[in-house]
Design an enzyme around this catalytic site. Structure first.
Site, short mmCIF file in Angstrom:
data_model
loop_
_atom_site.label_atom_id
_atom_site.label_comp_id
_atom_site.label_asym_id
_atom_site.label_seq_id
_atom_site.Cartn_x
_atom_site.Cartn_y
_atom_site.Cartn_z
N GLY A 54 0.84 -0.96 -0.12
CA GLY A 54 -0.07 -0.11 -0.07
C GLY A 54 0.99 1.28 0.09
O GLY A 54 0.36 2.25 0.67
N ALA B 83 2.92 2.73 -5.16
CA ALA B 83 2.53 1.74 -6.28
C ALA B 83 1.17 1.07 -5.93
O ALA B 83 0.29 0.93 -7.01
CB ALA B 83 3.55 1.00 -6.87
N ILE C 59 5.14 -2.56 8.71
CA ILE C 59 6.37 -2.43 7.58
C ILE C 59 6.31 -1.02 7.32
O ILE C 59 7.47 -0.49 7.21
CB ILE C 59 6.22 -3.45 6.59
CG1 ILE C 59 6.08 -4.71 7.17
CG2 ILE C 59 7.12 -3.36 5.64
CD1 ILE C 59 5.80 -6.13 6.19
N ALA D 249 8.84 13.74 -5.75
CA ALA D 249 9.03 14.74 -7.33
C ALA D 249 8.53 13.90 -8.42
O ALA D 249 8.72 12.66 -8.68
CB ALA D 249 10.42 15.31 -7.46
N LYS E 127 6.00 22.21 -10.10
CA LYS E 127 7.59 21.78 -10.51
C LYS E 127 7.61 21.97 -12.18
O LYS E 127 6.96 21.59 -12.85
CB LYS E 127 7.88 20.31 -10.16
CG LYS E 127 9.17 19.89 -10.66
CD LYS E 127 9.53 18.57 -10.57
CE LYS E 127 10.62 18.19 -11.19
NZ LYS E 127 11.08 16.67 -11.00
N THR F 260 11.76 9.69 -11.88
CA THR F 260 10.95 8.78 -13.13
C THR F 260 10.24 7.56 -12.47
O THR F 260 9.55 6.80 -13.02
CB THR F 260 12.08 8.07 -14.06
OG1 THR F 260 13.34 7.80 -13.39
CG2 THR F 260 12.33 9.31 -15.26
C1 FAD Z 1 15.83 7.56 -2.19
C2 FAD Z 1 14.61 7.53 -3.06
C3 FAD Z 1 14.11 8.72 -3.76
C4 FAD Z 1 13.03 8.66 -4.49
N1 FAD Z 1 12.62 9.83 -5.07
C5 FAD Z 1 11.45 9.78 -5.98
C6 FAD Z 1 11.25 10.82 -6.58
O1 FAD Z 1 11.48 11.97 -6.63
N2 FAD Z 1 10.12 10.68 -7.68
C7 FAD Z 1 9.73 9.54 -8.21
O2 FAD Z 1 9.05 9.55 -8.93
N3 FAD Z 1 10.23 8.39 -7.18
C8 FAD Z 1 11.02 8.42 -6.56
N4 FAD Z 1 11.67 7.18 -5.66
C9 FAD Z 1 10.64 5.82 -6.00
C10 FAD Z 1 9.54 6.08 -5.28
O3 FAD Z 1 9.77 6.23 -3.77
C11 FAD Z 1 8.79 4.85 -5.48
O4 FAD Z 1 8.62 4.54 -6.79
C12 FAD Z 1 7.19 4.83 -4.89
O5 FAD Z 1 7.35 5.40 -3.46
C13 FAD Z 1 6.80 3.57 -4.85
O6 FAD Z 1 7.10 2.69 -3.84
P1 FAD Z 1 6.32 1.42 -3.64
O7 FAD Z 1 4.88 1.56 -3.52
O8 FAD Z 1 6.85 0.36 -4.78
O9 FAD Z 1 7.10 0.77 -2.34
P2 FAD Z 1 6.75 1.05 -0.76
O10 FAD Z 1 6.46 2.60 -0.42
O11 FAD Z 1 8.08 0.41 -0.08
O12 FAD Z 1 5.61 0.32 -0.34
C14 FAD Z 1 5.57 -1.21 -0.01
C15 FAD Z 1 4.21 -1.82 0.50
O13 FAD Z 1 4.33 -2.80 0.75
C16 FAD Z 1 3.94 -3.28 1.80
N5 FAD Z 1 4.48 -4.63 2.27
C17 FAD Z 1 5.77 -4.86 2.01
N6 FAD Z 1 6.05 -6.37 2.78
C18 FAD Z 1 4.89 -6.61 3.07
C19 FAD Z 1 4.53 -8.03 3.71
N7 FAD Z 1 5.16 -8.86 4.12
N8 FAD Z 1 3.12 -7.84 4.23
C20 FAD Z 1 2.11 -7.02 4.03
N9 FAD Z 1 2.61 -5.87 3.46
C21 FAD Z 1 3.74 -5.75 2.89
C22 FAD Z 1 4.48 -2.28 2.70
O14 FAD Z 1 3.59 -2.29 4.11
C23 FAD Z 1 4.06 -1.09 1.91
O15 FAD Z 1 2.80 -0.76 2.08
C24 FAD Z 1 12.40 7.47 -4.73
C25 FAD Z 1 12.75 6.32 -4.08
C26 FAD Z 1 14.08 6.23 -3.32
C27 FAD Z 1 14.46 4.97 -2.63
#
Ligand code: FAD
Length: 503
Positions: free
Chosen positions: A14, A17, A44, A52, A80, A346
């Site tokens: 959640g 993505a 977690i 951004a 931006k 990106t």
């Molecule tokens: C340093 C950094 C800077 C960034 N800056 C940018 C930016 O400026 N612009 C941009 O477009 N993108 C940026 N990104 C990328 C962006 O942060 C991610 O693309 C975006 O936040 C999506 O993350 P996610 O949802 O894939 O993962 P996460 O936010 O990590 O979410 C993972 C989810 O999975 C759940 N989960 C995991 N394991 C389990 C489990 N065992 N049981 C139940 N639930 C679980 C967690 O609770 C959480 O809800 C950046 C990334 C990093 C690392």
């Protein structure tokens, strides 16, 4: 409805993505078509960075039918117009990578060809004069396009900065109102079907199982299903994009709200600065091969605009991608699919693109391989094209002041990028390859901005006399200057249209 349609979709995760995927599926497929369940674990949590974006984000919001002012208000966001790069080409140098286009293409010849001709004649030192986004950015000004005929004000390209946690919450409300069911708790097991290895269900910490027919892995870097259960494998791009850690900290806001992201290069990486309404997001992205975490943190804390508002937080990562983005009945979206570092904002775009391409190839329960194979091929190309654009920033530099920059400047680069650089060095020509994300303006902005010197200009620019080119460029420059003058201050625009409570 046909009997083979997918009836149960399970989204694991959640973060940005997971909720972007849930909101889209709820909007397009609707929960009349199939059940949509999202599982996340508060314990977690989410990665909590990623604030951004690029202009395509507005298309995503429009597809969901979101009101832009409400979106900005609720995510305490700002606007931006591009990215300011400091110390990248050489220490003390800065340039702006603007959204939108430079000037005007004339007679079928690109604007930057004419610009380069004047520049090489010593008459046009600063490309920013021909970008409304760059010009307004420098003046901390912002407004949306208005209907103003040929004026540059009719076409203002922009994106957003926002608080990632608030955005996930905003989309959660949107998705839940449309029938998405959220389950809270940690997943402890992934159950595969004996016959073909497809995912059948996930097991929760409390022993419950959640079954599905299509699983979307949005579990972040861990890749709970795509990697831990389905063993998709990972292609590591650290030799091209060597940063592997970020230390992030928010700080107090300052008076003027810059309508751009700032990226300041340091000796083993770079620092982001993202202004929101209630705080400034900051982070230092660096390579642990060249700098310790303590040193990176000290550099970050020494370069903040205001008081830190929290303890610095470390996020390790490995640049690269899953070998297979879609494996059996699981599609990985977001960080679970790969990560290429945040230099050009990106990642959220790649989420958006992954969702759009999944919708274009949406499977039924037969999971015919053709759709999956096409998805994997297109996503790989997209990752590779973005990767090359990112590498350009590191490789095309004059910096010789640290082992990190010496490595980046002299490393072998992918042939596709090498060819683009060779072509630019001859006549300053840049091209957008097929449907690649970054257009010729972006390639020109970064090649020129990183101080690459073409030997000459595009000979076709001589189709116009030097006098006429000079006049036309002066005219465009004036129109842009007038437009920038007309625009309100960024902070004032937000105050009038989309100020968050107590911001
Ligand atoms: C340093 C950094 C800077 C960034 N800056 C940018 C930016 O400026 N612009 C941009 O477009 N993108 C940026 N990104 C990328 C962006 O942060 C991610 O693309 C975006 O936040 C999506 O993350 P996610 O949802 O894939 O993962 P996460 O936010 O990590 O979410 C993972 C989810 O999975 C759940 N989960 C995991 N394991 C389990 C489990 N065992 N049981 C139940 N639930 C679980 C967690 O609770 C959480 O809800 C950046 C990334 C990093 C690392």
């Amino acid at each position: 409805m046909s009997d083979s349609r997918i009836r149960k979709i399970v989204i694991v995760g959640g973060g940005t993505a997971g909720w972007m995927t849930a909101a889209t599926l709820a909007r397009i497929l609707t929960t009349r078509y199939c059940e949509i369940t999202l599982i996340e674990s508060d314990e977690i949590g989410i990665v909590g960075v990623g604030e951004a974006t690029i202009p395509q984000m507005a298309t995503f919001n429009r597809m969901l039918g979101l009101d832009e002012n409400q979106f900005i208000r609720e995510t305490r966001g700002s606007f931006k117009l591009g990215i300011q790069f400091v110390n990248w080409g050489r220490i003390g140098h800065r340039y702006f990578h603007p959204f939108g286009r430079y000037g005007l293409d004339m007679g079928g010849v690109s604007f930057h060809a004419y610009f380069l001709r004047m520049h090489q004649a010593g008459e046009a030192p600063d490309i920013d004069e021909w970008s409304l986004q760059a010009k307004a950015g420098q003046m901390d000004k912002f407004m949306r396009s208005i209907d103003a005929g040929n004026s540059p004000l009719s076409d203002i390209a922009y994106a957003f900065h926002f608080d990632a946690g608030l955005y996930a919450r905003f989309l959660r409300r949107y998705a839940e109102e449309r029938g998405v069911v959220r389950r809270e708790g940690r997943i402890t097991g992934v159950n595969l079907r004996g016959t073909d290895g497809f995912v059948e269900s996930v097991t929760m910490e409390d022993g419950a199982t959640v079954e599905g027919e299509l699983f979307i892995d949005c579990s972040g870097f861990r890749g709970l299903i795509i990697e831990q259960a389905l063993k998709a494998g990972y292609t590591d791009w650290s030799h091209w994009l060597p940063c592997n850690r970020a230390v992030a900290v928010p700080c107090a806001s300052v008076d003027s709200w810059t309508p751009y992201t700032r990226s300041t290069a340091h000796s083993a990486g770079w620092q982001w600065r993202i202004p929101l309404q209630h705080r400034i997001g900051n982070g230092h992205v660096f390579s642990t091969d060249y700098m310790s975490e303590d040193e990176a943190t000290a550099i970050l804390l020494a370069n903040l605009d205001g008081e830190p508002l929290a303890e610095p937080r470390t996020v390790p990562f490995t640049t690269g991608h899953r070998n297979s983005f879609w494996e059996k009945n699981c599609v990985a979206i977001g960080l679970a699919s790969g990560f290429m570092e945040p230099l050009e904002s990106t990642s959220i775009w790649l989420i958006q693109s992954g969702i759009a391409r999944l919708m274009a190839m949406f499977p039924d329960r037969g999971f015919a391989p053709a759709g999956r194979e096409r998805y994997n091929r297109i996503m790989l190309t997209e990752f590779e094209e973005i990767r090359d654009f990112l590498i350009l920033h590191y490789h095309a530099t004059e910096r010789t002041d640290s082992p990190f920059w010496n490595y980046c400047r002299t490393m072998e680069i992918p042939e596709r990028l090498a060819e683009k650089m060779r072509v630019y060095r001859e006549h300053g020509r840049v091209f957008r390859e097929n449907e690649e994300l970054f257009n010729d303006t972006s390639w020109f902005a970064v090649m020129f901005g990183q101080l690459m010197q073409p030997k000459g200009f595009d000979p076709v620019a001589e189709v116009m006399s030097l006098e006429e080119t000079r006049d036309r460029l002066a005219h465009i420059r004036q129109a842009i200057a007038n437009s920038a003058d007309y625009m309100p201050a960024h902070r004032e625009f937000i105050r009038q249209n989309c100020a968050a409570e107590a911001a």
